[in-house]
Design an enzyme around this catalytic site. Structure first.
Site, short mmCIF file in Angstrom:
data_model
loop_
_atom_site.label_atom_id
_atom_site.label_comp_id
_atom_site.label_asym_id
_atom_site.label_seq_id
_atom_site.Cartn_x
_atom_site.Cartn_y
_atom_site.Cartn_z
N ILE A 65 0.85 -1.19 0.00
CA ILE A 65 0.00 0.00 0.00
C ILE A 65 0.89 1.25 0.00
O ILE A 65 1.01 1.95 1.00
CB ILE A 65 -0.97 0.02 1.20
CG1 ILE A 65 -1.71 -1.32 1.34
CG2 ILE A 65 -1.98 1.16 1.05
CD1 ILE A 65 -2.61 -1.43 2.57
N PRO A 66 1.55 1.52 -1.14
CA PRO A 66 2.36 2.74 -1.21
C PRO A 66 1.47 3.98 -1.12
O PRO A 66 0.39 4.01 -1.70
CB PRO A 66 3.06 2.63 -2.57
CG PRO A 66 2.26 1.64 -3.35
CD PRO A 66 1.57 0.76 -2.38
N HIS A 67 1.95 4.96 -0.37
CA HIS A 67 1.13 6.16 -0.18
C HIS A 67 2.03 7.36 0.14
O HIS A 67 3.15 7.19 0.59
CB HIS A 67 0.11 5.95 0.93
CG HIS A 67 0.73 5.54 2.24
ND1 HIS A 67 1.16 4.24 2.47
CD2 HIS A 67 1.02 6.23 3.35
CE1 HIS A 67 1.67 4.17 3.69
NE2 HIS A 67 1.61 5.37 4.24
N ALA A 68 1.48 8.52 -0.13
CA ALA A 68 2.21 9.75 0.16
C ALA A 68 1.23 10.89 0.32
O ALA A 68 0.12 10.86 -0.21
CB ALA A 68 3.18 10.07 -0.97
#
Length: 156
Positions: A65-68
């Site tokens: 779950i890549p997030h920024a």
């Protein structure tokens, strides 16, 4: 905020073809930007890659779950992808990733981001959900399984 409020059929890649984590993150960053009318995908990608270099967003069980957070996004954006072959993601369980959910959120929207991250983690903790998503025939069925899982497992 619910996953089904921000994930759409056109935001799902059912047959992601990639063999390296940074390529996947770059490809998905462009995809997220294009379907959400974000005209500076490089900023989204840079933030995602920076976050990923701090600690892997591969949470185990074949999920990442890549997030920024960035002010380039004026609302929470979510895209999903499935890679049946799997991608080395430096995950906590050291297993390849097959399902990727990428999020970009405005800097000041921590509560909604946490809510979506929590819901995704909860849904993906169920083996039957992971199996359904891996075998979904198309983006519409993938989305249906996500909505069903959210309605079943996530209490708002």
């Amino acid at each position: 905020m619910k996953i089904q409020d921000i994930l759409y059929r056109n935001g799902i890649i059912i047959d992601l073809k990639a063999d390296e984590k940074n390529k996947v993150l770059t490809q998905m960053g462009h995809f997220l930007s294009s379907i959400n009318n974000i005209n500076k995908p490089d900023i989204i990608i840079q933030k995602i890659l920076e976050r990923e270099s701090d600690i892997s967003t591969g949470i185990g069980f074949g999920i990442a779950i890549p997030h920024a957070r960035t002010d380039i996004a004026d609302h929470i954006c979510l895209v999903a992808a499935r890679c049946v072959a799997g991608i080395e993601f430096n995950s906590l369980d050291e297993q390849p990733v097959h399902l990727i959910f990428m999020l970009a959120s405005p800097t000041g929207n921590s509560d909604d981001l946490r809510s979506i991250l929590s819901a995704l983690s909860k849904i993906m903790s169920y083996e039957d959900m992971r199996e359904k998503l891996i075998t979904a025939s198309d983006p519409e069925e993938f989305l249906k399984f996500i909505i069903d899982g959210e309605n079943r497992y996530v209490k708002v």
